[in-house]
Structure formats: C-alpha cells, structure tokens
Write a protein that holds these residues in place. Sequence first.
Motif, PDB file in Angstrom:
ATOM      1  N   ARG A   1      38.440  41.453  50.329  1.00 17.72           N
ATOM      2  CA  ARG A   1      39.623  40.900  50.993  1.00 17.72           C
ATOM      3  C   ARG A   1      39.408  39.398  51.109  1.00 17.72           C
ATOM      4  O   ARG A   1      38.442  38.963  51.713  1.00 17.72           O
ATOM      5  N   GLN A   2      40.293  38.637  50.486  1.00 18.75           N
ATOM      6  CA  GLN A   2      40.114  37.195  50.496  1.00 18.75           C
ATOM      7  C   GLN A   2      41.390  36.511  50.929  1.00 18.75           C
ATOM      8  O   GLN A   2      42.486  37.052  50.772  1.00 18.75           O
TER       9      GLN A   2
ATOM     10  N   SER B   1      40.310  46.684  57.853  1.00 16.81           N
ATOM     11  CA  SER B   1      41.480  46.061  57.257  1.00 16.81           C
ATOM     12  C   SER B   1      42.395  45.580  58.372  1.00 16.81           C
ATOM     13  O   SER B   1      42.573  46.218  59.393  1.00 16.81           O
TER      14      SER B   1
ATOM     15  N   GLN C   1      32.660  37.238  49.203  1.00 14.47           N
ATOM     16  CA  GLN C   1      32.691  38.076  50.393  1.00 14.47           C
ATOM     17  C   GLN C   1      31.544  39.075  50.313  1.00 14.47           C
ATOM     18  O   GLN C   1      31.307  39.682  49.260  1.00 14.47           O
TER      19      GLN C   1
ATOM     20  N   GLU D   1      50.177  39.821  53.064  1.00  9.49           N
ATOM     21  CA  GLU D   1      49.789  39.692  54.465  1.00  9.49           C
ATOM     22  C   GLU D   1      49.577  38.199  54.683  1.00  9.49           C
ATOM     23  O   GLU D   1      48.694  37.599  54.083  1.00  9.49           O
TER      24      GLU D   1
ATOM     25  N   ARG E   1      46.466  36.917  52.523  1.00  7.19           N
ATOM     26  CA  ARG E   1      45.302  37.792  52.336  1.00  7.19           C
ATOM     27  C   ARG E   1      45.624  38.810  51.275  1.00  7.19           C
ATOM     28  O   ARG E   1      46.627  39.524  51.357  1.00  7.19           O
ATOM     29  N   SER E   2      44.752  38.861  50.265  1.00  9.05           N
ATOM     30  CA  SER E   2      44.944  39.802  49.174  1.00  9.05           C
ATOM     31  C   SER E   2      43.730  40.704  49.073  1.00  9.05           C
ATOM     32  O   SER E   2      42.645  40.374  49.553  1.00  9.05           O
ATOM     33  N   VAL E   3      43.954  41.840  48.445  1.00  7.85           N
ATOM     34  CA  VAL E   3      42.870  42.784  48.232  1.00  7.85           C
ATOM     35  C   VAL E   3      42.625  42.866  46.741  1.00  7.85           C
ATOM     36  O   VAL E   3      43.541  43.148  45.972  1.00  7.85           O
TER      37      VAL E   3
END
Lengths: 113, 111
Positions: free
Chosen positions: B97-98, A98, A48, B32, B90-92
């Motif tokens: 954030r992936q 977010s 990312q 999420e 979705r994880s942080v």
Amino acid sequence: DAGVTQSPTHLIKTRGQHVTLRCSPISGHKSVSWYQQVLGQGPQFIFQYYEKEERGRGNFPDRFSARQFPNYSSELNVNALLLGDSALYLCASTDGSSGNTIYFGEGSWLTVV
Amino acid sequence: AQRVTQPEKLLSVFKGAPVELKCNYSYSGSPELFWYVQYSRQRLQLLLRHISRESIKGFTADLNKGETSFHLKKPFAQEEDSAMYYCALRSVSGSARQLTFGSGTQLTVLP
C-alpha cells in the motif's frame, strides 16, 4: 507516546559514498514505508515493509535497499551516492491494517556533494 | 499507473476569504484520497481522508469521481492555515500500500 523517529536528522555525504538512514515506527506499528522528497516536489514512494518482509518497491534503482528488524525498526541504505540523491528521506509507519492512518517522521536531510 | 496533480504551486488569499486547493487524480481502481499538511518546521501530518467525510480545522474535501477531483476547501481562511498542502492517493499494488503525492500547494493567508 513517541511518534515516528528518524536518525540522523541531517547529514552530508560525498558522491560515491554509502549512507544508512534509520527509522523507529510508532509502538505497535508493524509496517514501515520510506519516501524520498526532493526539493519542490511531493514525497515519492521507495519501499514498504511489513512484518520484516518487503511488500512493495517504487521506481528506484538497486542502489537503494532497505530492511526491517524484528522490533519493526527499519534501515534505508543507499550505495554509490549521486548528487541527485540529495533529498529529505521520510519514514512512515502504520499498523498495517487496510485503511489505517499513515504517520510520518520528521525526515533525514541528505546532502550529497 | 496512478497520478496526482496539484496545478497551483503557490496560492495566496486574504484572511477571511474562501480558499480552494485543487487536486486531480488518475487511477484505474477505486481511489482512496487524502490531504496532508506540513506546517513550517513540522512533520507531514494527515489533514483529512475522503472516506471519513469529516471536517478538520474547517477544511472539507469531496471526492468527485466524474471529474476525478478531490479539491480542499475552507470558507474562511485563517493565518494559521498557511502551510504546504499535499494531496495523496493510496493505491494497492500486490501486497503493498503506497501513497502517491502531488507536488504540493504552498498556501499563504495574508492578514
């Protein structure tokens, strides 16, 4: 409004060669992510980038690298290609906030022979 | 580490029948969760997300933290629902954030 665009759509490379894949995010999106999707599996996170900085990296060898340009477009580079690198490479963009939706491109199909 | 499991690779139902695509996850934080769909020759697109609690194209999904599941349901399947469905979490991690995807379920709705 164009979605996430990727190029090339298909390419064939020989083992040991190098490949560069390109991605243009949706206008206004500052975050770009790359995913690898091997046939029969779900996409797997590679990188990312946000505001030209690497924010995260998945479990991929150092042969994989990427960068993001001032216009937020991105390149994924893979060196010393292996047969196992054959996959669909997906680019995704989001505005970086977010909770915002991640949009995917159609992908670049890479075949290594 | 986070993990998403979709136990069914292939699922076939008849038009008008109910359909449920299973998704289980493991994640130490607050999850999420999303469902993405890929129709034939089209790009991966978001179908729904658990925080929105919305129904898209008649599909719903409820997050069950006790069972760590996020199954996708539709009471009456249509032929146009035939597609590949991916559950994703979705994880942080640090500042990244992936999305972590399951392996997908190919849904075929028969006439």
